[in-house]
Design a protein around this motif. Sequence first.
Motif, short mmCIF file in Angstrom:
data_model
loop_
_atom_site.label_atom_id
_atom_site.label_comp_id
_atom_site.label_asym_id
_atom_site.label_seq_id
_atom_site.Cartn_x
_atom_site.Cartn_y
_atom_site.Cartn_z
N GLU A 390 0.80 -1.21 0.00
CA GLU A 390 0.00 0.00 0.00
C GLU A 390 0.84 1.27 0.00
OE1 GLU A 390 0.51 -2.12 2.47
OE2 GLU A 390 0.84 -1.07 4.35
N HIS A 420 -7.91 -4.76 1.10
CA HIS A 420 -6.97 -4.53 2.20
C HIS A 420 -6.01 -3.38 1.88
CE1 HIS A 420 -4.51 -5.90 5.66
NE2 HIS A 420 -3.51 -5.43 4.93
N GLU A 421 -5.42 -3.42 0.70
CA GLU A 421 -4.42 -2.39 0.37
C GLU A 421 -5.08 -1.03 0.13
OE1 GLU A 421 -1.75 -3.50 1.21
OE2 GLU A 421 -1.97 -5.64 0.90
N HIS A 424 -5.59 0.49 3.46
CA HIS A 424 -4.41 1.09 4.09
C HIS A 424 -4.32 2.59 3.85
CE1 HIS A 424 -2.18 -1.97 6.16
NE2 HIS A 424 -2.14 -2.78 5.13
N GLU A 443 -2.03 -2.70 10.55
CA GLU A 443 -2.51 -3.96 9.98
C GLU A 443 -3.76 -4.46 10.70
OE1 GLU A 443 -1.63 -4.80 7.27
OE2 GLU A 443 0.42 -4.12 6.95
N ASN A 446 -6.73 -2.07 9.96
CA ASN A 446 -7.10 -2.19 8.56
C ASN A 446 -7.75 -3.55 8.27
OD1 ASN A 446 -7.27 -1.64 5.78
ND2 ASN A 446 -5.35 -2.70 5.43
N TYR A 500 -2.15 -9.07 12.41
CA TYR A 500 -3.32 -8.83 11.56
C TYR A 500 -4.59 -9.39 12.21
CZ TYR A 500 -0.18 -7.85 7.52
OH TYR A 500 0.76 -7.33 6.66
#
Length: 739
Positions: A390, A420-421, A424, A443, A446, A500
Amino acid sequence: MRFFLFFVFTSLFTVQAQTKPWQGKFEPIDNMIAVPNTYRTASGAPGSAYWQQRANYKIKAVIDESNNTLTGEETITYFNNSPDDLSYVWIQLEQNVNKKENEDFGNLRNSMRDSMTTRNLQFLTRAIDFPAGYSIKSVTDSSNNKLKTMVNNTMMKVKLNTILKSGESTKILISWSYPITDRSMYLLSREGYEYFPEDDNTVYLIAHWFPRMAVYSDTEGWQNQQFQKLGEFALEFGDYEVEITVPQDHIIASTGELQNSDAVLSKTQRKRLEVAKKSFDKPVMIITKEEAIANEKQKSTKQKTWKFNATNVRDFAFASSRKFIWDAQAVKLPTNTVMAMSFYPKEGLPVWQEVSTEAIKNGLEIYSEATFDYPYPVCISVNTSNIGMEFPMISFNGGRPINGEITEKAKQSMIGTIIHEVGHNWFPMIVSSDERKWMWMDEGLNTFLHQRTLKERYPSFASVTPQTIVPFMSGDKNILRPIMTNSDNELMTQFGSNFYRKPTVGLQMLRHSIIGEELFDEAFKEYANRWKYKHPNPADLFRTLEDATATDLDWFYRGWFFTTDHVDMELSHVKWFKVYEDELNIEDKKGTSKSKIASQADSSKTINKDFSNGPEVITMTTTPDKAYGQFLSRIDEAQVRKQVSGKNIYEITITNIGGLVMPVTIKWEFKDGTSEIDRLPADLWRRNEYEIQETFIKEKEVISVTLDPNFEFADTNTENNSFPKTETISEFEKFKHNK
Ligand SMILES: [Zn+2]
């Protein structure tokens, strides 16, 4: 005024014996987190004296495709908003992580095995001598005076010619170059180039590419942890003006807004982009597959310069290739309209065209709703061979079909990576925590929203739930670390679970089972808005979630974030009592009136394994006057008797085996086929951390009792959660089930 209180203790309050020493699981964590001050308040918000440095960048960079090098010249304008005068500054040189002499850094795998691939041996021994890292040609001030520098691995100290006073700014000019690395050569490479031998073309994924300011903050001074690959970045916000020169037939996807589309895009491409700006339901092709294939063959030796501006970002990345297919559509948020765009080589087809931009849109919508509207003009997903990475407004996302085919699992993981990215952008690109120190802060938060996006927009996809974390939580304690562990101290095999998924599950528990959705969502939003464009620390998150919900969560933070304890509650005993009244005389002042409890059951002290012995006999006596002490009023004896008469009383004993204290959820199944759930707060464990007893009155007869029936608390062993005791599943059955 003073009150004199007389408490009359009866035998009801017995001191429960504790089998192990008290561990203070509900004690405040004040001594484990930073002390609040004028920079960071006790409520978890930025304080009245909060300050933060700022760095603006003007960069000119050139990709030399024949040599795979990147050359740049930059001017950093550094604003000293701190109360301190600075005689030197630190600049980050992340490309140096792959330098030959820095091989102790970023060394993530170090053990030999009987048989190893050449690639793994290259990761281990750097068997190919590649001249990675920066050549710094010059570092000067704005008057072109040389500045003294000292390089320590991935950081460069720049001695300033004059003290940079509080409130002032300075300019630093740096001229540099580095060989772009082949992404396949280094473990955990987030950037570099990817070469496609079939058509002799390259996709450049350019990131942490320019020397940039390290963070100077109220809690760290100069950030001094070297880049060692797992721990990512700590960066300051600023405005960017970037000019990138690439071969004429390349297309660039970049952080920021394109400033010179007339000079770099064709008339057709610009026309299509205008259409895309108004296309809210589906992407518009800006460069089609056929056009990209034609571009692949051009191999222009001429150059073209693309200009991008980005405002208020903490980083800048771009991708460049003649292979790119490009699609775009508009996404309308309450306060911003964003261009969601995907760039991919033909190798990403057909799936990338089908899912990428839609995934960006879904991410933008759900995250904006949960925090604040995405503030930037573009949001880009670039396809790569593997992993996702990201940057502000742009991410490099791994996953490709093989011969055009992709499994459902791989497709789900690809979509998950894109969301996910994209996510970020909020954590850590805007809510800018220190990734080098606390990987879990970006992490974890997110992944929490990424999982929520999957649940809301892709309900059929596999997603993280408390059950997901059970194998990790019940693992070998010798290799487990608490979430509150510095990023680079975690094992390669563990960081996904610890940084995560465990924080994600923690937040899910807070939202669904401890605080409640409405209050939690408000508090989470509060945290995001308090700290957007700022640098929060763990204490700021911990404090905000308590402050905005009026919930003491110190016990939760202490257990979930600072220890490796797990949840394993055992439903140790259930005792059944029943009150029958065959004679009731509350006027009987002599206290001889007894509620006779009729039962066929043997009231011996043996512990029942099920309900087959029937209810136990108890005696209920009239409360003697002396028990009321100074109270002049009396409880309504008749009312109490009526409440319990003929009803079932259950006393349950729960043992805390795993160590973590948690709320207790109990499911009661009744003889008539109905059921109900009681939810009790974790506070039950305040006075005895190991064993608690609770008593319940039920109208109906209970046939079974189950703890944590909906798997809300990652209980690692559910075999001890029920009464009557369920048959233990054999190891073989478990093995078969896991298969
Ligand atoms: Zn991530």
